[in-house]
Design a protein around this motif. Structure first.
Motif, mmCIF file in Angstrom:
data_model
loop_
_atom_site.group_PDB
_atom_site.id
_atom_site.type_symbol
_atom_site.label_atom_id
_atom_site.label_comp_id
_atom_site.label_asym_id
_atom_site.label_seq_id
_atom_site.Cartn_x
_atom_site.Cartn_y
_atom_site.Cartn_z
ATOM 1 N N PHE A 6 -35.971 -58.033 9.193
ATOM 2 C CA PHE A 6 -34.661 -58.676 9.076
ATOM 3 C C PHE A 6 -34.489 -59.343 7.709
ATOM 4 O O PHE A 6 -33.456 -59.182 7.038
ATOM 5 N N ASN A 7 -35.493 -60.101 7.304
ATOM 6 C CA ASN A 7 -35.398 -60.802 6.015
ATOM 7 C C ASN A 7 -35.298 -59.819 4.852
ATOM 8 O O ASN A 7 -34.481 -59.977 3.940
ATOM 9 N N TYR A 12 -34.362 -56.705 4.906
ATOM 10 C CA TYR A 12 -33.114 -55.932 4.941
ATOM 11 C C TYR A 12 -31.983 -56.721 4.291
ATOM 12 O O TYR A 12 -31.166 -56.175 3.544
ATOM 13 N N ALA A 13 -31.951 -58.021 4.576
ATOM 14 C CA ALA A 13 -30.905 -58.855 3.970
ATOM 15 C C ALA A 13 -31.117 -59.022 2.471
ATOM 16 O O ALA A 13 -30.161 -58.972 1.689
ATOM 17 N N GLY A 43 -29.158 -55.760 1.622
ATOM 18 C CA GLY A 43 -27.937 -56.552 1.673
ATOM 19 C C GLY A 43 -27.621 -57.277 0.387
ATOM 20 O O GLY A 43 -26.487 -57.700 0.165
ATOM 21 N N VAL A 78 -28.442 -60.277 -0.792
ATOM 22 C CA VAL A 78 -27.965 -61.642 -0.595
ATOM 23 C C VAL A 78 -27.963 -62.385 -1.925
ATOM 24 O O VAL A 78 -28.868 -62.226 -2.749
ATOM 25 N N ARG A 136 -31.117 -63.945 -4.098
ATOM 26 C CA ARG A 136 -32.291 -63.376 -3.454
ATOM 27 C C ARG A 136 -33.551 -63.573 -4.269
ATOM 28 O O ARG A 136 -34.654 -63.617 -3.725
ATOM 29 N N THR A 194 -42.077 -60.217 4.225
ATOM 30 C CA THR A 194 -40.767 -60.222 3.577
ATOM 31 C C THR A 194 -40.894 -59.918 2.093
ATOM 32 O O THR A 194 -40.117 -59.125 1.535
ATOM 33 N N THR A 237 -39.285 -56.412 0.839
ATOM 34 C CA THR A 237 -38.112 -56.516 -0.035
ATOM 35 C C THR A 237 -38.252 -55.623 -1.254
ATOM 36 O O THR A 237 -37.274 -54.975 -1.685
ATOM 37 N N LYS A 271 -24.038 -51.809 9.985
ATOM 38 C CA LYS A 271 -25.285 -52.322 9.396
ATOM 39 C C LYS A 271 -26.419 -52.333 10.409
ATOM 40 O O LYS A 271 -27.572 -52.064 10.079
#
Length: 293
Positions: A108-109, A111-112, A116, A118, A121, A172, A176, A197
């Protein structure tokens, strides 16, 4: 005029150099690897030999002698005295839950942050990197009082929550970097097919990155299984202790039963070795896939 060389079938015009002549360095590297392998395996062999040796035989012949007969009573006594079956279950339950939750949280982390994009980041990654570098001794004081306030002290869930966060910080950071280079064409194709998403994550991103996730799962399980310091502080009752804690409390300040300690160490590392042997092919494929990528 062009000269053509005819070669008899099945015969070679030149003798090929032997393997030793072609790659003399290979044998040197092989010898170094064998020495390193012996250095790693030798302590395990010493533990295994002393685990099946009686205390009298250990006192008479020392730790490096071979046993004259197999003495299993030390393993049986330790298993019954320490209620080791319960310790094994505590370690297995803690490790498997941390591995699963750590991988999910890492996905989840990452992916964002990786896909994503963010905002900020880079600072999030710096935060996760610092979280990986912090020694556990720094975390003990605040985590101890926090677990007391939440009623989680002396509970397996306190260790599960702590190690899920710690392991997912590493996951993460690693994922990432993988998701930042994720093929955009796959995501665009999924978007054209109507996937949002959430579907893109579970139907495209997770299957493609499955080898990396398998590596993280294996490492998270083994790392959590071997943890000693934080479980020693947070799991004080006998029923909640894990395998490393149960092994650590065997040794006193002025007394150590060498054969019992060896027996406990042997049956303590066997489950982790079995888990590693089961997933070693998955681990190898995951590392190879990451290297090729």
């Amino acid at each position: 005029m062009t000269l053509t060389e005819t070669r008899a079938p099945g015969r070679r015009t030149e003798e090929r150099p032997s393997l030793r002549e072609r790659h003399p360095v290979r044998f040197l590297i092989l010898a170094i690897l064998l020495v390193l392998l012996l250095l790693v395996v030798a302590p395990l062999l010493v533990v295994a030999v002393n685990a099946v040796k009686s205390p009298a035989e250990y006192a008479a012949n020392g730790p490096l002698s071979l046993p004259h007969h197999l003495y299993w009573q030390g393993i049986v006594d330790f298993w019954n005295r320490a209620n080791f079956g319960l310790k094994l279950w505590n370690s297995f339950f803690t490790s498997i839950v941390v591995a699963v939750l750590g991988v999910i949280l890492s996905v989840f982390n990452a992916y964002a942050l990786g896909i994503g994009r963010v905002k900020g980041r880079l600072w999030f990654l710096v935060f996760f990197l610092i979280a990986n570098l912090l020694p556990q001794e720094v975390l003990v004081y605040p985590l101890y009082y926090l677990s007391k306030q939440l009623g989680l002290y002396d509970s397996l869930w306190s260790i599960i929550i702590i190690f899920t966060v710690i392991q997912s910080a590493f996951g993460t950071y690693l994922l990432t970097s993988v998701y930042t280079e994720f093929p955009k064409e796959l995501l665009e194709a999924a978007s054209i097919d109507g996937a949002g998403k959430w579907l893109s994550l579970w139907r495209v991103v997770v299957p493609v990155s499955r080898p990396t996730l398998a590596v993280l799962f294996t490492f998270f399980f083994i790392w959590t299984w071997n943890e000693f310091f934080l479980p020693l502080i947070f799991l004080i009752s006998n029923d909640n202790q894990t395998v490393p804690v149960a092994l650590g409390v065997l040794q006193g300040d002025r007394m150590m039963d060498a054969t019992t300690t060896s027996a406990s160490a042997l049956i303590g590392i066997i489950p982790a070795m079995i888990f590693f042997l089961i997933f070693q092919r998955t681990l190898t494929r995951g590392i190879a896939a990451g290297a090729i990528k």
